[in-house]
Design a protein around this motif. Structure first.
Motif, PDB file in Angstrom:
ATOM      1  N   ASN A  75      83.047 -37.448  19.945  1.00  0.00           N
ATOM      2  CA  ASN A  75      83.613 -38.399  20.918  1.00  0.00           C
ATOM      3  C   ASN A  75      84.951 -38.995  20.495  1.00  0.00           C
ATOM      4  N   MET A  76      85.574 -38.430  19.463  1.00  0.00           N
ATOM      5  CA  MET A  76      86.859 -38.969  19.003  1.00  0.00           C
ATOM      6  C   MET A  76      88.000 -38.158  19.587  1.00  0.00           C
ATOM      7  N   THR A  77      89.019 -38.854  20.060  1.00  0.00           N
ATOM      8  CA  THR A  77      90.141 -38.176  20.702  1.00  0.00           C
ATOM      9  C   THR A  77      91.454 -38.373  19.946  1.00  0.00           C
ATOM     10  N   THR A  78      91.406 -39.144  18.870  1.00  0.00           N
ATOM     11  CA  THR A  78      92.583 -39.381  18.036  1.00  0.00           C
ATOM     12  C   THR A  78      92.175 -39.319  16.573  1.00  0.00           C
ATOM     13  N   VAL A  79      93.044 -38.724  15.752  1.00  0.00           N
ATOM     14  CA  VAL A  79      92.888 -38.824  14.312  1.00  0.00           C
ATOM     15  C   VAL A  79      93.965 -39.769  13.793  1.00  0.00           C
ATOM     16  N   VAL A  80      93.561 -40.686  12.931  1.00  0.00           N
ATOM     17  CA  VAL A  80      94.487 -41.597  12.276  1.00  0.00           C
ATOM     18  C   VAL A  80      94.586 -41.180  10.816  1.00  0.00           C
ATOM     19  N   LEU A  81      95.727 -40.649  10.431  1.00  0.00           N
ATOM     20  CA  LEU A  81      95.956 -40.212   9.054  1.00  0.00           C
ATOM     21  C   LEU A  81      96.542 -41.379   8.278  1.00  0.00           C
ATOM     22  N   GLN A  82      95.754 -41.922   7.374  1.00  0.00           N
ATOM     23  CA  GLN A  82      96.133 -43.137   6.645  1.00  0.00           C
ATOM     24  C   GLN A  82      96.141 -42.883   5.151  1.00  0.00           C
ATOM     25  N   SER A  83      97.133 -43.439   4.465  1.00  0.00           N
ATOM     26  CA  SER A  83      97.195 -43.303   3.009  1.00  0.00           C
ATOM     27  C   SER A  83      98.023 -44.433   2.432  1.00  0.00           C
TER      28      SER A  83
ATOM     29  N   ARG B  39     108.183 -35.087   3.847  1.00  0.00           N
ATOM     30  CA  ARG B  39     108.399 -34.848   5.276  1.00  0.00           C
ATOM     31  C   ARG B  39     107.842 -33.488   5.680  1.00  0.00           C
ATOM     32  N   GLU B  40     108.103 -32.464   4.887  1.00  0.00           N
ATOM     33  CA  GLU B  40     107.679 -31.115   5.233  1.00  0.00           C
ATOM     34  C   GLU B  40     106.171 -30.940   5.090  1.00  0.00           C
ATOM     35  N   VAL B  41     105.606 -31.462   3.992  1.00  0.00           N
ATOM     36  CA  VAL B  41     104.161 -31.339   3.776  1.00  0.00           C
ATOM     37  C   VAL B  41     103.396 -32.022   4.902  1.00  0.00           C
ATOM     38  N   MET B  42     103.788 -33.239   5.233  1.00  0.00           N
ATOM     39  CA  MET B  42     103.122 -33.979   6.304  1.00  0.00           C
ATOM     40  C   MET B  42     103.347 -33.302   7.647  1.00  0.00           C
ATOM     41  N   GLY B  43     104.544 -32.768   7.837  1.00  0.00           N
ATOM     42  CA  GLY B  43     104.858 -32.089   9.088  1.00  0.00           C
ATOM     43  C   GLY B  43     103.964 -30.882   9.322  1.00  0.00           C
ATOM     44  N   ARG B  44     103.708 -30.121   8.257  1.00  0.00           N
ATOM     45  CA  ARG B  44     102.828 -28.949   8.393  1.00  0.00           C
ATOM     46  C   ARG B  44     101.407 -29.370   8.753  1.00  0.00           C
ATOM     47  N   ILE B  45     100.957 -30.468   8.184  1.00  0.00           N
ATOM     48  CA  ILE B  45      99.604 -30.961   8.499  1.00  0.00           C
ATOM     49  C   ILE B  45      99.521 -31.387   9.960  1.00  0.00           C
ATOM     50  N   ILE B  46     100.515 -32.131  10.419  1.00  0.00           N
ATOM     51  CA  ILE B  46     100.531 -32.560  11.826  1.00  0.00           C
ATOM     52  C   ILE B  46     100.529 -31.359  12.755  1.00  0.00           C
ATOM     53  N   SER B  47     101.403 -30.391  12.465  1.00  0.00           N
ATOM     54  CA  SER B  47     101.517 -29.204  13.302  1.00  0.00           C
ATOM     55  C   SER B  47     100.206 -28.434  13.362  1.00  0.00           C
ATOM     56  N   ALA B  48      99.544 -28.303  12.219  1.00  0.00           N
ATOM     57  CA  ALA B  48      98.276 -27.567  12.174  1.00  0.00           C
ATOM     58  C   ALA B  48      97.202 -28.269  13.003  1.00  0.00           C
ATOM     59  N   ILE B  49      97.150 -29.593  12.925  1.00  0.00           N
ATOM     60  CA  ILE B  49      96.167 -30.343  13.717  1.00  0.00           C
ATOM     61  C   ILE B  49      96.410 -30.120  15.200  1.00  0.00           C
ATOM     62  N   LYS B  50      97.666 -30.164  15.598  1.00  0.00           N
ATOM     63  CA  LYS B  50      98.012 -29.981  17.005  1.00  0.00           C
ATOM     64  C   LYS B  50      97.682 -28.566  17.495  1.00  0.00           C
ATOM     65  N   LYS B  51      97.843 -27.579  16.632  1.00  0.00           N
ATOM     66  CA  LYS B  51      97.559 -26.204  17.020  1.00  0.00           C
ATOM     67  C   LYS B  51      96.067 -25.934  17.123  1.00  0.00           C
ATOM     68  N   GLU B  52      95.275 -26.584  16.266  1.00  0.00           N
ATOM     69  CA  GLU B  52      93.854 -26.253  16.183  1.00  0.00           C
ATOM     70  C   GLU B  52      92.941 -27.218  16.943  1.00  0.00           C
ATOM     71  N   THR B  53      93.472 -28.353  17.381  1.00  0.00           N
ATOM     72  CA  THR B  53      92.645 -29.332  18.100  1.00  0.00           C
ATOM     73  C   THR B  53      93.446 -29.925  19.255  1.00  0.00           C
ATOM     74  N   ASP B  54      92.756 -30.698  20.068  1.00  0.00           N
ATOM     75  CA  ASP B  54      93.411 -31.449  21.141  1.00  0.00           C
ATOM     76  C   ASP B  54      93.556 -32.930  20.781  1.00  0.00           C
ATOM     77  N   LEU B  55      93.422 -33.246  19.519  1.00  0.00           N
ATOM     78  CA  LEU B  55      93.488 -34.634  19.077  1.00  0.00           C
ATOM     79  C   LEU B  55      94.907 -35.192  19.171  1.00  0.00           C
ATOM     80  N   ALA B  56      95.009 -36.458  19.554  1.00  0.00           N
ATOM     81  CA  ALA B  56      96.257 -37.188  19.373  1.00  0.00           C
ATOM     82  C   ALA B  56      96.372 -37.510  17.884  1.00  0.00           C
ATOM     83  N   VAL B  57      97.592 -37.570  17.379  1.00  0.00           N
ATOM     84  CA  VAL B  57      97.806 -37.800  15.949  1.00  0.00           C
ATOM     85  C   VAL B  57      98.553 -39.110  15.724  1.00  0.00           C
ATOM     86  N   THR B  58      97.906 -39.988  14.974  1.00  0.00           N
ATOM     87  CA  THR B  58      98.519 -41.247  14.553  1.00  0.00           C
ATOM     88  C   THR B  58      98.708 -41.201  13.045  1.00  0.00           C
TER      89      THR B  58
END
Length: 335
Positions: free
Chosen positions: A86-94, A102-121
């Motif tokens: 039932n979750m529609t957003t992932v909140v990546l916190q650290s 920038r690049e490492v985080m960017g790849r993670i964001i891109s992968a989440i968007k490609k593999e799920t329909d989650l909004a990314v915070t």
């Protein structure tokens, strides 16, 4: 409610007048969001931090913290499960961890968007405009960066290696890019007065945020503020949320985990007093116990599956239900 005096008077309400404040806040919340509570799963993916905030349990100088970093695949594995919970957003916190460039985080964001329909915070601290723009290009939808207190002197005491103006510039940069932006503050920092709390509420409102997070200051023992005392009574925290809702009717306001740390079923109380977001902790259990910004953090031994079942029951008990869709706030209109 446009002056410090007016806000202080509301913070001092009790009895039937206080009940009315809570009812008005709930009424405004239901008007715009109905009975829906958006579920946003939090992944605390790294507890490394180069900052030394004097209240934080994972500050750089803390020697008693077992440090960890999650891999991209570990993060993705959690995200894949979220949509079934039932979750529609992932909140990546650290913490502010320079390992996640920038690049490492960017790849993670891109992968989440490609593999799920989650909004990314994202909630990873102060970065430059170019980095925020790149992450937005990769698919970042929202960003959280709390200012913690609008009192410059108190900010310096809390953040000896940071600058208030720089933090606000980060928020303005995010807003200029069109990123849905969230901020907020701690309630009851050492030396904070009722008048300062009122100023924080007004300052937060003036920022015109899509998301507002506010919660109690809870002293973390092995920090410079470990012996400090939060002198505010518990009802101040709930009053603050109600006032924020009345001043910011369209903002997404979470019932943060800290409310459960100070009061039994604290998050249910907040959801009945103006909040409309619940953020289950989806951090893998082997890491979760090492991400303690404050003592008494709840749900340290519950799996993500257990939390997912629990939250639905908790919402149902107060007449609420999980919201559908990503829960974006676009052009001032809640989705």
């Amino acid at each position: 409610m446009t002056s410090v005096t007016e806000i202080v008077s509301l913070l001092q309400l009790d009895g039937p007048q206080l009940d009315d404040l809570y009812q008005q806040a709930d009424k405004v919340c239901r008007k715009h969001f109905g009975n829906n509570v958006h579920l946003r799963g939090v992944i605390e993916f790294s507890n490394y931090c180069h900052r030394n905030c004097n209240y934080c349990g994972i500050r750089a100088k803390s020697k008693n913290v077992k440090r960890y970093r999650m891999t991209a695949e570990e993060i993705l594995a959690v995200c894949r499960k979220m949509e079934k919970q039932n979750m529609t957003t992932v909140v990546l916190q650290s913490g502010e961890d320079p390992y996640y460039t920038r690049e490492v985080m960017g790849r993670i964001i891109s992968a989440i968007k490609k593999e799920t329909d989650l909004a990314v915070t994202l909630s990873v601290g102060e970065r430059g405009l170019a980095t925020y723009r790149y992450w937005q290009k990769m698919g970042m939808d929202r960003y959280l960066l709390r200012f913690e207190t609008a009192n410059r002197k108190l900010f310096r005491e809390c953040h000896p290696d940071d600058d208030f103006i720089k933090r606000i510039k980060c928020l303005k940069a995010l807003q200029k890019l069109g990123v849905q932006t969230g901020s907020g503050f701690l309630i009851g920092l050492p030396g904070e007065t009722m008048e300062q709390l009122a100023r924080d509420i007004l300052y937060c409102t003036d920022l015109k945020l899509e998301m507002i997070g506010a919660g109690p200051f809870i002293p973390s023992e092995l920090t410079p503020f470990g012996k400090a005392v939060n002198s505010f009574p518990k009802d101040i925290y709930f009053k603050t949320i109600a006032i924020l809702r009345l001043l910011n009717p369209l903002a997404h306001i979470p019932a943060t985990t800290a409310f459960d740390a100070i009061s039994p079923r604290g998050r249910e109380l907040v959801l009945k007093r103006g909040a409309n977001v619940f953020m289950p902790n989806t951090t893998p259990l082997e890491y979760r116990k090492h991400y303690q910004l404050y003592p008494g953090k709840p749900c340290l031994n519950e799996s993500a599956d257990q939390c997912a079942v629990c939250v639905v029951k908790r919402l149902g008990a107060i007449g609420k239900k999980p919201g559908r869709g990503p829960g974006h706030a676009i052009s001032g209109k809640p989705a």
